[in-house]
Design an enzyme around this catalytic site. Sequence first.
Site, PDB file in Angstrom:
ATOM      1  N   LYS A 112       0.826  -1.214   0.000  1.00 36.76           N
ATOM      2  CA  LYS A 112       0.000   0.000   0.000  1.00 36.76           C
ATOM      3  C   LYS A 112       0.862   1.267   0.000  1.00 36.76           C
ATOM      4  O   LYS A 112       0.401   2.329  -0.401  1.00 36.76           O
ATOM      5  CB  LYS A 112      -0.981  -0.037   1.154  1.00 36.76           C
ATOM      6  CG  LYS A 112      -1.970  -1.193   0.955  1.00 36.76           C
ATOM      7  CD  LYS A 112      -3.214  -1.097   1.749  1.00 36.76           C
ATOM      8  CE  LYS A 112      -4.222  -2.158   1.339  1.00 36.76           C
ATOM      9  NZ  LYS A 112      -3.715  -3.552   1.417  1.00 36.76           N
TER      10      LYS A 112
HETATM   11  C1  LIG Z   1      -4.225  -4.694   0.634  1.00 37.67           C
HETATM   12  C2  LIG Z   1      -3.381  -5.896   0.484  1.00 37.67           C
HETATM   13  C3  LIG Z   1      -3.656  -6.893  -0.478  1.00 37.67           C
HETATM   14  C4  LIG Z   1      -4.874  -6.837  -1.374  1.00 37.67           C
HETATM   15  O1  LIG Z   1      -4.773  -5.833  -2.346  1.00 37.67           O
HETATM   16  P1  LIG Z   1      -6.094  -5.340  -3.138  1.00 37.67           P
HETATM   17  O2  LIG Z   1      -5.646  -4.219  -3.966  1.00 37.67           O
HETATM   18  O3  LIG Z   1      -7.050  -4.899  -2.042  1.00 37.67           O
HETATM   19  O4  LIG Z   1      -6.623  -6.488  -3.906  1.00 37.67           O
HETATM   20  C5  LIG Z   1      -2.789  -7.971  -0.586  1.00 37.67           C
HETATM   21  N1  LIG Z   1      -1.714  -8.090   0.225  1.00 37.67           N
HETATM   22  C6  LIG Z   1      -1.404  -7.157   1.155  1.00 37.67           C
HETATM   23  C7  LIG Z   1      -0.214  -7.359   2.020  1.00 37.67           C
HETATM   24  C8  LIG Z   1      -2.218  -6.027   1.326  1.00 37.67           C
HETATM   25  O5  LIG Z   1      -1.913  -5.111   2.281  1.00 37.67           O
END
Ligand SMILES: *Cc1c(COP(=O)(O)O)cnc(C)c1O
Length: 496
Positions: A112
């Site tokens: 993120k």
């Molecule tokens: C948010 C997240 C995901 C999922 O990503 P999306 O864009 O919501 O599909 C996968 N792995 C981690 C570690 C995350 O923080």
Amino acid sequence: MQVLYQSTRGKGEPVTASQAILKGLSDDGGLFVPTSIPKLDVPMEKLSQMTYQETAYEVMSRLLTDFTEEELKNCIDKAYDDKFDTKEIAPLHEADGAYFLELYHGATIAFKDMALSILPHLMTTAAKKNHAKNDIVILTATSGDTGKAALAGFADVPGTKIIVFYPKHGVSPIQEKQMVTQKGDNTFVVGITGNFDDAQTAVKKMFNDKALAAELDQAGFQFSSANSINIGRLVPQIVYYVYAYASLVRQGKISDGQEINVVVPTGNFGNILAAFYAKQMGLPVHKLICASNENKVLYDFFSTGTYDRKRDFILTTSPSMDILISSNLERLIYRITGENAEKCAALMQALSEGGEYTITEEMKAGLSDFYGNFCDEKETAEAIHEIFEKSHYVIDTHTAVAAGVYKKYVKETGDITPTVIASTASPYKFTRSVMDAISQGHENLDDFGLADALCSLSGVPVPKAVEEIRTAPVLHDRVVDAEDMPDTVKEILGIR
Ligand SMILES: *Cc1c(COP(=O)(O)O)cnc(C)c1O
């Protein structure tokens, strides 16, 4: 060529990129989508010689067309700097027959950071461009990861404040420590006595509260959202797929024009949608492999054409994928209806009212780029174990879901196209589950002890993000009831 953004539910005129970023969500409840997806008209020969920052400019300038070159480059330089612990920003690691795209080298060691490092700068630039007179107040409810990444992104960004609410007894000790030690005069972290849903519901209510908005406006503030449906989070995620492809060309692993597969551990469908957009822009991608954990709504959707959220919510060791409503899927649905906002809105209404919808055979044909599968908890742990044994490479639980699904895909199809696996978190963020998968006899260690043990076992240094919180002082200790959240916001902003 100017790219505008319109709602997936069709009401209202298209808006510019900067307006879409400022608003987050369209007034009709739909998500903003580009009116057309531009081609990335830069030769691979050139792209393969570019830095991450230069690649980011090429990709983002095609989609955020009302930002000037200077504005965009400024945002990129502020985002992708030494907050990342590697110059490459998103390096590739070859292991066990695939290329792991490590997206966890930023401030909070999860993917993120890739988007939340730049969103604050896009947002403040957008505010200036649109002559917004107020400071932006980001309100976020978090179950752990998003809150910290948003805090780190917005900390000390002029013209913004960020308030994060988390369930006091609903996050991991490391996650809580990461948040309550957050520095920055404009950051506020508040524990609530309820659960995540209570926090989320109260935040949504505040967003829709017209009286509160008027009070804020009087005091020089306006709310905005940093959550993953903002187009300002989606666009920066297209970049790393282009960069990964170009890196493989540069390293001589693939030839220019050769197709790759992409595997993405999926929750809200944001990350994999960015890969889909990269393909639409012309990146040679064969299959988009959507990996789910035991909350496998998406796998069921890809195999049956029915999206059904009416099921138990399962707590897994990959909590950031524990999700039953994948918000960003709406953007794909809009596309496979042939960009028919009325049809899209009807399906979304069916989902919110009846808990499910089914797409037509014709729409199903639009999903041929995708392959879906899932891993249960045992398969996830096995994937971590196997890759560590075979390649001495440690992956986290989310990445392991993707690696496990990739195995199933190859077995089922025999497809040997070179494959990039999105590696979404550092193993140090989910140390206990990772250690459980690769070793024994550490049951009595606390989270920091486990980090040290993982370090001696793997040789991978403990990331700064974990070292820092070992001894960092707690700076936020507010705890309130969910119903007192609006008063808390007013108190923080000095509104009486
Ligand atoms: C948010 C997240 C995901 C999922 O990503 P999306 O864009 O919501 O599909 C996968 N792995 C981690 C570690 C995350 O923080």
